[in-house]
Design an enzyme around this catalytic site. Structure first.
Site, mmCIF file in Angstrom:
data_model
loop_
_atom_site.group_PDB
_atom_site.id
_atom_site.type_symbol
_atom_site.label_atom_id
_atom_site.label_comp_id
_atom_site.label_asym_id
_atom_site.label_seq_id
_atom_site.Cartn_x
_atom_site.Cartn_y
_atom_site.Cartn_z
ATOM 1 N N SER A 131 25.823 27.010 -71.254
ATOM 2 C CA SER A 131 26.540 27.702 -72.322
ATOM 3 C C SER A 131 27.961 27.133 -72.473
ATOM 4 C CB SER A 131 26.524 29.202 -72.014
ATOM 5 O OG SER A 131 26.701 29.948 -73.173
ATOM 6 N N ASP A 249 17.334 32.513 -79.011
ATOM 7 C CA ASP A 249 18.695 32.801 -78.568
ATOM 8 C C ASP A 249 19.373 33.825 -79.476
ATOM 9 O OD1 ASP A 249 21.286 32.674 -77.481
ATOM 10 O OD2 ASP A 249 21.104 30.529 -77.077
ATOM 11 N N HIS A 302 18.681 33.057 -74.623
ATOM 12 C CA HIS A 302 19.799 32.325 -74.035
ATOM 13 C C HIS A 302 19.651 32.218 -72.509
ATOM 14 C CE1 HIS A 302 23.731 30.619 -74.590
ATOM 15 N NE2 HIS A 302 24.285 31.414 -73.692
#
Ligand SMILES: *[C@@H]1O[C@H](CO)[C@@H](O)[C@H](O)[C@H]1NC(C)=O
Ligand SMILES: *[C@@H]1O[C@H](CO)[C@@H](O)[C@H](O)[C@H]1NC(C)=O
Length: 323
Positions: A131, A249, A302
């Site tokens: 991320s 996501d 995610h």
């Protein structure tokens, strides 16, 4: 280092890596062995693999169970590999806080100094970021003169910024939601830009002038104000850029940010990475033409990463020998 000499080293050590060819190579004996460059060796005499540097995501820390699991997987796959998990503070709790509140430009400078001084990394390393950690690793590649990154792997990273602040893990947490709303309303306020980490990669394609004027990190990092040729040169020196996205996501908004897709303010439609301004201005088209950008798409939410996928990435991009 050339394939030939890697094979030669393997042969010398008893071929501990399987050869991929089915027919035996024809060896030609020459007397120029002094010209072969052997990779750096550990005290035991085994060639050292290229190190791996990991940067965790928002709300995580360098010593979390997830990060330690990844270290364990790669430690088993590549026993001779040095692995470093980046933390901004010795204390995991403070490291986690600094992934949410702080000024990433200063943090990137601090990490740059730390990595440059680390002798284990003198011959270059591979890097893997989760991320926002992936975005910060890209920033390191671009801004840190003393390091040499070979393969850069990013998981669901906000390369094109975010439209929403990924700060509330519990959707029923209304205090968190109210705080997010407040931050979002004041996103271009200088104090917010200086102190809230994800605010510095906030990017709204419908409000580009404010972004270009005020963004503390991303607009610079993406060469959207002016083109910094150092950024271009450093990114083009990567061996491979690996962009992994998550199809379901909902944390990274928009999810296509992880593969440099933009959104057209006129039509609201997606703009392919090939023509998105940051991608072009960063000189990534060259890497793309040379097939040095690798896209992977995982089906989950995610950071929902199946363990076998780490293994695939580990064989494809990590554990090579330093140049
Ligand atoms: C890191 O995690 C391990 C395993 O949970 C723990 O034993 C160790 O104390 C932690 N280190 C720090 C500095 O908190
Ligand atoms: C380009 O980036 C490098 C590395 O961060 C920096 O030292 C340099 O000042 C930048 N150049 C310009 C013109 O902004």
């Amino acid at each position: 280092m050339e394939r030939q000499s890697i094979l030669a080293v393997n042969l010398l050590l008893g071929g501990f890596e399987p050869l991929t060819t089915t027919t035996a190579p024809q060896w030609v004996l020459t007397d120029n062995s002094d010209q072969i460059q052997f990779p750096p060796t550990t005290p035991g005499g085994w060639p050292k693999k290229r190190p791996l540097v990991i940067w965790h995501g928002l709300g995580d820390n360098y010593n979390s169970s997830g990060i330690n699991k990844v270290k364990e997987i790669y430690g088993q796959m590549h026993p001779n590999m040095y692995i470093l998990s980046i933390g901004l503070d010795e204390s995991p709790i403070f490291d986690e806080r600094r992934s949410i509140m702080g000024n990433p430009s200063n943090d990137i400078e601090y990490v740059c100094e730390m990595l440059t001084k680390n002798g284990e990394l003198d011959n270059g390393f591979d890097a893997m970021g989760f991320s926002q950690g992936g975005l910060f690793l890209r920033a390191l590649v671009q801004r840190c003169p003393g390091i040499s990154v070979h393969n850069l792997v990013t998981f669901g990273s906000p390369h094109m910024g975010v439209l929403d602040l990924p700060l509330c893990s519990d959707p029923g947490d209304w205090i968190c939601k109210r705080r997010n709303e407040y931050i979002k309303r004041n996103i271009w306020n200088d104090a917010i830009q200086r102190t809230v980490v994800p605010a510095q990669y906030f990017r709204d394609p419908n409000d580009m002038s404010k972004y270009l004027e005020k963004s503390h990190l991303l607009a610079d990092l993406n060469n959207e104000r002016t083109i910094n040729t150092t950024y271009v040169t450093k990114l083009q020196a990567l061996n491979a850029l690996v962009l992994i996205s998550f199809e379901s996501d909902t944390t990274l908004v928009p999810k296509y940010s992880s593969k440099f897709y933009d959104i057209s303010p006129e039509t609201g439609k997606l703009i392919n990475y090939k023509t998105s301004v940051p991608f072009v201005n960063l000189g990534l088209s060259k890497l793309d033409k040379e097939d040095r950008i690798h896209f992977y798409s995982l089906p989950g939410e995610h950071m929902e990463i199946p363990e076998p996928f780490f293994v695939v990435i580990g064989y494809e991009f990590f554990g090579g020998y330093p140049d």
